[in-house]
Design a protein around this motif. Structure first.
Motif, short mmCIF file in Angstrom:
data_model
loop_
_atom_site.label_atom_id
_atom_site.label_comp_id
_atom_site.label_asym_id
_atom_site.label_seq_id
_atom_site.Cartn_x
_atom_site.Cartn_y
_atom_site.Cartn_z
N HIS A 27 0.62 -1.26 0.18
CA HIS A 27 0.11 -0.06 0.03
C HIS A 27 0.59 1.02 -0.26
O HIS A 27 0.21 2.17 -0.60
CB HIS A 27 -1.03 -0.11 1.33
N ARG A 28 1.54 1.15 1.03
CA ARG A 28 2.96 2.66 0.72
C ARG A 28 3.30 3.01 -0.45
O ARG A 28 3.67 3.97 -0.82
CB ARG A 28 3.80 2.34 1.84
N ALA A 29 3.28 1.55 -1.22
CA ALA A 29 4.61 2.09 -2.56
C ALA A 29 3.36 2.32 -3.50
O ALA A 29 3.99 3.27 -4.07
CB ALA A 29 4.58 0.67 -3.40
N LEU A 30 2.00 1.97 -3.25
CA LEU A 30 1.14 2.08 -4.53
C LEU A 30 0.77 3.84 -4.25
O LEU A 30 0.47 4.51 -4.59
CB LEU A 30 -0.08 1.39 -3.78
N THR A 31 0.53 4.60 -2.28
CA THR A 31 0.56 5.12 -2.74
C THR A 31 1.00 6.58 -2.77
O THR A 31 1.28 7.24 -3.57
CB THR A 31 0.72 6.10 -0.66
N ALA A 32 2.41 5.70 -2.49
CA ALA A 32 3.69 6.96 -3.30
C ALA A 32 4.40 6.94 -5.07
O ALA A 32 4.03 8.48 -5.25
CB ALA A 32 5.07 6.32 -2.69
N ASP A 33 3.54 5.88 -5.66
CA ASP A 33 3.63 6.30 -7.09
C ASP A 33 2.54 6.93 -7.21
O ASP A 33 2.38 7.78 -8.40
CB ASP A 33 3.85 4.21 -7.70
N LYS A 36 3.22 10.23 -6.63
CA LYS A 36 3.76 11.12 -7.64
C LYS A 36 2.77 11.56 -8.98
O LYS A 36 3.44 12.58 -9.55
CB LYS A 36 5.57 10.16 -8.58
N LEU A 37 2.07 10.09 -9.52
CA LEU A 37 2.01 10.51 -10.98
C LEU A 37 0.37 12.22 -10.47
O LEU A 37 1.08 13.23 -11.27
CB LEU A 37 0.76 8.98 -10.87
N TYR A 38 0.30 11.89 -9.51
CA TYR A 38 -1.07 13.47 -9.10
C TYR A 38 -0.30 14.12 -8.99
O TYR A 38 -1.05 15.09 -9.83
CB TYR A 38 -1.30 12.87 -8.01
N ARG A 39 0.93 14.47 -8.78
CA ARG A 39 1.89 15.33 -8.45
C ARG A 39 2.60 16.57 -9.84
O ARG A 39 2.61 17.73 -10.41
CB ARG A 39 3.26 15.59 -7.58
N ASP A 40 2.80 15.04 -10.31
CA ASP A 40 3.18 14.91 -12.19
C ASP A 40 1.67 15.79 -12.84
O ASP A 40 2.17 16.78 -13.43
CB ASP A 40 3.84 13.82 -12.49
N LEU A 41 1.04 14.96 -13.02
CA LEU A 41 -0.09 16.00 -13.59
C LEU A 41 -0.57 17.09 -12.88
O LEU A 41 -1.15 18.01 -14.16
CB LEU A 41 -1.60 14.94 -13.92
N GLU A 42 -0.34 17.80 -11.82
CA GLU A 42 -0.54 19.10 -11.23
C GLU A 42 0.24 19.87 -12.08
O GLU A 42 -0.11 21.02 -12.46
CB GLU A 42 -0.58 19.01 -9.76
N VAL A 43 1.12 18.99 -12.15
CA VAL A 43 2.24 20.48 -12.79
C VAL A 43 2.13 20.36 -13.63
O VAL A 43 2.66 21.77 -14.46
CB VAL A 43 3.88 20.14 -11.88
N LYS A 316 2.49 -1.74 -13.30
CA LYS A 316 3.89 -1.53 -12.51
C LYS A 316 3.79 -2.15 -10.48
O LYS A 316 4.68 -3.14 -10.53
CB LYS A 316 4.19 -0.63 -12.19
N HIS A 317 1.89 -2.13 -10.77
CA HIS A 317 1.74 -2.75 -9.12
C HIS A 317 0.81 -3.95 -8.97
O HIS A 317 0.36 -4.74 -8.26
CB HIS A 317 0.87 -2.06 -7.95
N ASN A 318 1.20 -4.62 -10.51
CA ASN A 318 0.43 -5.86 -10.57
C ASN A 318 -1.04 -6.18 -10.52
O ASN A 318 -2.16 -7.09 -10.11
CB ASN A 318 0.90 -7.33 -9.85
#
Length: 346
Positions: A27-33, A36-43, A316-318
């Motif tokens: 769950h922590r790995a999924l939250t981190a990824d 990151k995707l959310y912030r990239d899309l926001e930027v 990535k997270h199967n």
């Protein structure tokens, strides 16, 4: 919201999460990824409002409404039929626009979006935006979660999954046993009529949301201008359009009772429908349902632009990424209704 902000809060401990070490790590790995995707899309500007797109949606609704009223009033059977269809599309597509306003994905200003939502859901459909938001937000929190997702609470008219039926007699009722036939033909009109005439007016009066009630009353000025039978026919067609399309993305998928990561809810209990110009318009971009559940405040017309990146996150997270053609989604939806009826019959 202000009450929630005033409360003390802290991260939950591992013990409070009640999950094993492997699940916590996943769950922590999924939250981190996902973060990151959310912030990239926001930027990259994917969450910025598009005044041009909003203007197009509003102009389209105005044209559908005026064309519908004009054609219905003509002394011509073909014109009246086309007018009813246009007025039905006006109501249905008001439902799509208010949905986006309810997610605050139009202007970037939540108060303005809620006001837009109240206008178009009230004037266009005669319904209360605040009631819709209170129900729909619960669905978004836990799609297909038993006793949590209000979209599963459809008895006594129909059952999308046998597990929602707690009383065996309800599963053998006329409506449930014939739900594949009655869903679009009868159920949608019954629900829309009950919402318009009872549930939504009662809700706004009890909560003193008089501006919503005002917009709902204006809706019936348009109803009067087209006449009772053309109006009711348009309501029936609009309800088929809205409920029929909403049912394609969730109802035939498995239900769950166990805890899931929020991102997993979107992937495992939501279905995308393949991209095509007509489907994007017909479903008002809600054919990108997985992306919508992951990024509900993103303007929906941009969801098609991020599908590949969302699919890559799942890979990535199967986690499976469900995507069907429109026709396939319709077959799955009606096949599920038939299968549930058969299961409950025995």
């Amino acid at each position: 919201m202000n009450i929630m902000k005033s409360l003390k809060r802290r991260p939950a401990t591992d013990q409070e999460m009640g999950l094993d070490d492997e699940t916590l790590k996943r769950h922590r790995a999924l939250t981190a990824d996902f973060t990151k995707l959310y912030r990239d899309l926001e930027v990259e500007g994917y969450f910025k409002p598009s005044p041009g797109h909003i203007a197009y949606r509003v102009v389209e609704l105005f044209l559908l409404m005026t064309a519908g009223i004009y054609l219905i009033q003509q002394d011509c059977g073909v014109c009246c039929t086309l007018g009813v269809m246009s007025f039905a599309l006006f109501q249905g597509r008001c439902g799509w626009l208010q949905h986006e306003g309810g997610h605050h994905s139009l202007t970037g200003n939540s108060k303005v979006d809620r006001f837009i939502q109240a206008i178009f859901y009230g004037v266009g459909d005669g319904m209360a935006s605040s009631w819709w938001s209170s129900q729909h937000n619960r669905h978004h929190a836990m799609p297909q979660r038993l006793k949590r997702d209000v979209d599963l609470e459809t008895l006594p008219l129909l059952a999308f999954n046998s597990k929602v039926v707690r009383n065996p007699k309800h599963g053998k009722s006329f409506f449930v046993q014939n739900q594949a036939t009655l869903f679009l033909a009868i159920d949608t009109l019954l629900v829309a009529t009950m919402w318009k005439l009872y549930l939504h007016p009662r809700y706004v009066i009890q909560r003193k949301r008089y501006h919503e009630l005002f917009f709902m009353i204006l809706h019936y000025a348009f109803a009067y201008s087209v006449g009772f039978f053309p109006y009711m026919t348009s309501v029936w067609l609009a309800s088929i359009y809205i409920f029929g399309n909403f049912s394609l993305s969730h109802t035939h998928l498995p239900v769950t009772q166990g805890p899931l990561h929020w991102v997993e809810y979107a992937f495992l209990h939501t279905l995308d429908i393949e991209t095509s110009w007509w489907c994007d318009w017909w479903m008002a971009y809600l054919n990108y349902q997985i992306e919508h559940h992951l990024f509900p405040t993103m303007p929906q017309f941009r969801h098609r632009l991020i599908r590949d990146r969302v699919r890559a996150l799942a890979a990535k997270h199967n986690i499976p990424f469900y995507c069907s053609s429109y026709g396939d989604a319709v077959m799955k939806t009606y096949g599920n209704l038939l299968e549930v009826s058969k299961e409950l019959r025995h």
